[in-house]
Enzyme design. Structure first.
Site, PDB file in Angstrom:
ATOM      1  N   CYS A  35       0.822  -1.209   0.000  1.00  0.00           N
ATOM      2  CA  CYS A  35       0.000   0.000   0.000  1.00  0.00           C
ATOM      3  C   CYS A  35       0.854   1.256   0.000  1.00  0.00           C
ATOM      4  O   CYS A  35       0.337   2.363   0.019  1.00  0.00           O
ATOM      5  CB  CYS A  35      -0.930   0.013   1.218  1.00  0.00           C
ATOM      6  SG  CYS A  35      -2.148  -1.300   1.197  1.00  0.00           S
ATOM      7  N   CYS A 106       2.089  10.355   8.022  1.00  0.00           N
ATOM      8  CA  CYS A 106       3.346   9.721   8.451  1.00  0.00           C
ATOM      9  C   CYS A 106       3.456   9.735   9.976  1.00  0.00           C
ATOM     10  O   CYS A 106       3.943   8.775  10.579  1.00  0.00           O
ATOM     11  CB  CYS A 106       4.542  10.442   7.835  1.00  0.00           C
ATOM     12  SG  CYS A 106       4.585  10.368   6.027  1.00  0.00           S
TER      13      CYS A 106
END
Length: 300
Positions: A35, A106
């Protein structure tokens, strides 16, 4: 281009605690290479005091993912596991002097890896797998639970916020209606109403120009060839094996094969390809495809 702080750049070019801790007693795996983002966090925790003595990371993703992982390991060393669990994804972003909105996912990945590692240390079960039927974003395999939790934890109010913090909805956009339903539900719990009037942007830039399949493959070959000298200086190398749709299969060879920074290297190659081609690209070790094909043949 995104505007990165000096601290982000410093942690990207000189990541702290890169690599796995050999005698780790806490391991957290989140995301998926297939992914586009994955992170393994390994910790050595003193079982008598619950203090985190050492922390290491292996990440597959962009420069922000590397910087966020590096920052997280610095933030948690010396803390007890209870103290570490209080760290939020916003704390990670603040430590780095901020992250571009499009890269906040992130910091979320770092927070989840920390939760997973501490759960492993405590012998608890932690999973970010989506429940059956709850998958919302098929492009990035993001489930409804993750979106709901991220909306609550970060007071998100728009679809663009959800894209920035989770990547969900940043690909084909077919899941935007489902994301609207989640936003409506969560904001209603808080007595608020969502605003869906703002336009959204895709995670990746638009393609600079149209290419035929042959031109595209040659472009990928050229980019990988331009990266090889950097790897060869460290006695490593990479070779292009195949291209299937948006997936690029490569072999890491020489010193790069099995290196603790192999995932970071693959992530850097992936980021370079995405920025050049202007599309979602996944760079996968060819050995993973071979393993999957073998498993299918054996009926596993």
């Amino acid at each position: 281009m995104w505007d990165y702080s000096d601290t982000v750049k410093e942690h990207f070019f000189n990541p702290r605690n890169a690599g796995a801790i050999n005698d780790a007693n806490a391991i957290g795996d989140v995301g998926s290479i297939s992914c586009g983002d994955a992170l393994r966090l390994t910790l050595k925790v003193d079982p008598n005091t619950d203090v985190i003595l050492e922390a290491g990371f292996q990440t597959f993703g962009c420069g922000s993912a590397i910087a966020s992982s590096s920052a997280l390991t610095e933030m948690i060393k010396g803390k007890t596991v209870d103290e570490a669990l209080k760290i939020t994804n916003q704390d990670i972003a603040d430590f780095l002097g901020g992250l571009p909105p499009e890269k906040m996912h992130c910091s979320v990945m770092g927070r989840e890896a920390l939760q997973a590692a501490i759960a492993h240390y405590r012998g608890e079960e932690w999973s970010d797998d989506h429940e059956e039927g709850a998958l919302v974003c098929k492009c990035f395999a993001i489930d409804a639970v993750m979106i709901e939790n991220t909306v609550r934890d970060n007071q998100l109010t728009t679809i663009q916020d959800v894209i920035n913090y989770t990547k969900a909805g940043g690909g084909c956009s077919s899941c935007h209606e489902a994301i609207e339903e989640i936003l409506t539900k969560v904001l209603a719990e808080q007595g608020q109403k969502p605003d869906f009037s703002q336009p959204t942007e895709q995670v990746v830039p638009k393609k600079p120009y149209a290419m035929t399949n042959l031109q595209r493959i040659r472009r990928i070959e050229m980019i990988i060839e331009s990266i090889r000298p950097q790897l060869q200086r460290d006695r490593g190398d990479v070779e292009l094996v195949d291209v299937e749709g948006n997936t690029v299969y490569v072999n890491m060879t020489g010193a790069c094969a099995g290196c603790q920074l192999e995932m970071q290297t693959l992530g850097g190659i992936q980021q370079r390809l995405m920025e050049d081609l202007g599309e979602v690209i996944r760079v996968i070790p060819a050995k993973m495809r071979e393993q999957q094909q073998l498993a299918q043949i054996q009926g596993v």
